[in-house]
Design an enzyme around this catalytic site. Sequence first.
Site, short mmCIF file in Angstrom:
data_model
loop_
_atom_site.label_atom_id
_atom_site.label_comp_id
_atom_site.label_asym_id
_atom_site.label_seq_id
_atom_site.Cartn_x
_atom_site.Cartn_y
_atom_site.Cartn_z
N HIS A 194 0.87 -1.18 0.00
CA HIS A 194 0.00 0.00 0.00
C HIS A 194 0.90 1.22 0.00
O HIS A 194 1.79 1.32 0.84
CB HIS A 194 -0.89 0.02 1.23
N SER B 42 -7.48 3.44 -5.43
CA SER B 42 -7.58 3.65 -3.99
C SER B 42 -7.75 2.30 -3.31
O SER B 42 -8.15 1.32 -3.94
CB SER B 42 -8.79 4.53 -3.66
N ASP B 43 -7.46 2.23 -2.03
CA ASP B 43 -7.90 1.07 -1.27
C ASP B 43 -9.38 1.25 -0.98
O ASP B 43 -9.97 2.31 -1.23
CB ASP B 43 -7.08 0.88 0.01
N TRP B 44 -9.99 0.23 -0.43
CA TRP B 44 -11.45 0.19 -0.27
C TRP B 44 -11.95 1.42 0.49
O TRP B 44 -11.69 1.59 1.68
CB TRP B 44 -11.84 -1.09 0.47
N GLY B 45 -12.66 2.28 -0.22
CA GLY B 45 -13.33 3.41 0.42
C GLY B 45 -12.43 4.54 0.86
O GLY B 45 -12.90 5.47 1.54
#
Length: 771
Positions: free
Chosen positions: A224, A301-304
């Site tokens: 990430h 993006s990562d989740w949300g």
Amino acid sequence: MLSNSFNQILFSVRLRKIEIIIASFFCILAIKQPLSAQSSLDRRVDSVLALMTLEEKVGQMNQYTSSWDITGPMPKGSRDSLKFMLIKSGQVGSMLNVLSAKATREAQRMAVEESRLGIPMIFGYDVVHGFRTMFPIPLGEAASWDVDAIQKSARVAATEAAAAGQHWTFAPMMDITHDARWGRVMEGAGEDPYLGSLVAVARVRGFQGDDLSAPNTIAACAKHFAGYGFAEGGRDYNTVSIGDAFLHDIILPPFKAAADAGVATFMNSFNELDGIPATASNYLQRKILKGDWDYKGFVVSDWGTVAELITHGVAADEKEAARMASIAGCDMDMEGYSYVPYLTQLVKEGAVEEALIDDAVRRILRVKFMLGLFDDPYRYCDAEREKSTLYAQAHQDASRDVARKSVVLLKNEGNILPLKKNQGTIAVIGPLAADKDSPIGSWRANAVENSAVSLLEGIQAAAGKKTTVRYAQGVKLTAGPRNFLSEVIVNETDTSGFGEAVRIARGADVVVLALGEDCWQSGESRSRTHIDLPGLQAELLAAVRAVNPNIVLVLMNGRPIDLSAIEPQVQGLVEGWFLGSQTGNALADVLFGDFNPQGKLPVSFPRSLGQIPIAYNHKSTGRPTAGGNVFWSHYSDEKNDALFPFGFGLSYTTFSYSAMKLSSETLRMNETLKVSFTLTNTGKVTGTETAQLYTRDLVGSRTRPVKELKKFQKVTLKPGESRVVTLEIASDDLAFFTARGLREAEPGDFEVMIGPDSRNIAAKQGFKLVR
């Protein structure tokens, strides 16, 4: 009136058909241009982009998860209905969690055959350490220090995932961390940026192969970006506070290596960095990644995390979040529901330049072209291939091979190992001994629950006919439901199984005790304030030891465990991680000596929780050692170093290092220095040693670590065999983020060290770096 309305509708339909024909013509024309590979790809991308409306462009920047049966009726929920309609209107660029060749074919059909331009979607899934066939968790695989094995693991995972309709994995995770409390330590390669970089590249190459358009490859995702592994307190999603030098020297190297290796996508992280959430960080995404590194892929993006800019407190609402994230360089919004509702409006208002939207869409379309989806959007949707590929025997064989290479032997007092196949009675005890589910590990993709070979099954299959294998669970590890979405409730009261465990231990020649974590105690959002053996496992060990001290402890865990109270009580200690589908067979191969253990720790095991964060490549400090008083950097109640250091791992044989030589006492810029030494197998069986080379920069413009891993080599030797090993150091290997704000090597004095791990240095010599 009715007639006029009908004519208007008919005219609109005809016009739409003409637009589609024209769009198709230009796309095909662009594809056929006899240009160089890169310019041809860009030409194709631009030909599609030129046909898109602003709404369709924004749609390509939109990713949704599947929360309904794609092959069933249209969903009725408001949000699911929205997703369904947006797919048909060409405003969904990607979906995740659409599983099976059949489901992805139907979802793709909606996008390709019912939208105006027919732009295919890209399907993503968390293929972290296998798809149906499971391999060791990434931290375990990193313990193999075998980049070929790690690449093979990712290759098998990609083959299975692609057969099930997947185009893209949200892996590898390449977050360096020094904190075992953080649950996602299991998902990375440990604490070292050099080893982490090699592992990252191996995974990218395994997933993507040599040709991303081949139907058995999938796009990889470097995640990430960046700093996630240094969440304060080891608490997932928490704040990260680090300096620029630490960012560039420790965190970024694996990401840079992945970018150089051609990783197709990046994913930004949940955390903030110096007060700016990563999803809104222009510095990370535009300055470093797309600027300094000239990265051509796209960022998801990562989740949300786009919408979470509101919760972070840097955006007032979703519209502001969409503006910030898109300007910062986040190209695709995963489940954030912010881009589609607001980006078109923001462009029309002049708050976001359409050129930024075009840049993001170009990047996304480029990956789709590279995957071959414009040539054949259904190329990954072959149900017959899916049926014949998933869980194939060749994949099981590969899983077993990688798993046994990942096992680390930590202690072998009195040569209790390897076990004799005809040694009388073996008592197999512990809550994880017969467990067929925890060995699969967290982030298990499409694995079948309870499908792993258990340790008990592996021992039973490997033991000779004259050996009696007895089993007792001893104690339950959990006391409630266990799954991806719920917290694990640990058994703290039920000792009813102790009696049976003690009974069979008393009559056994040796006890194999399987302890550790439930697999759902490590992974995302599985941070722990204590990293010892959870529940009543320590009490079970004490009860068994009271009647039989001949104990081999096999650990199954997703993080370093505090073993300070445990290690003295056992004769043999084996780090078995969560090894995947073939766990039991792989462990039995090692325990019985059919495979000589060769794993080395990719992360330090602390003596105490209070030492965390801990890593071998720490700084000296101004007071590193005792000066005849208490005023030096130390603990009053514990040693400073790890119980088991980075790089540590034993074998059933022994090795010696001798005759270290340098090709020169000086190393010039842009040249290499050869470091040679003799490695000898001084034991009685063939074994593989991972010889490690470390350096130390004695004086720098910024303080430097006491040692840094720079090279290593795995060497297999027969008993009594010697081999001269030569490792090369380039001047670039000595570069770091200097006080000038540049990555560069500074002239000066260095030490080079060789040895079996980061603590047990066999020899060292000095050299000078000169211009």
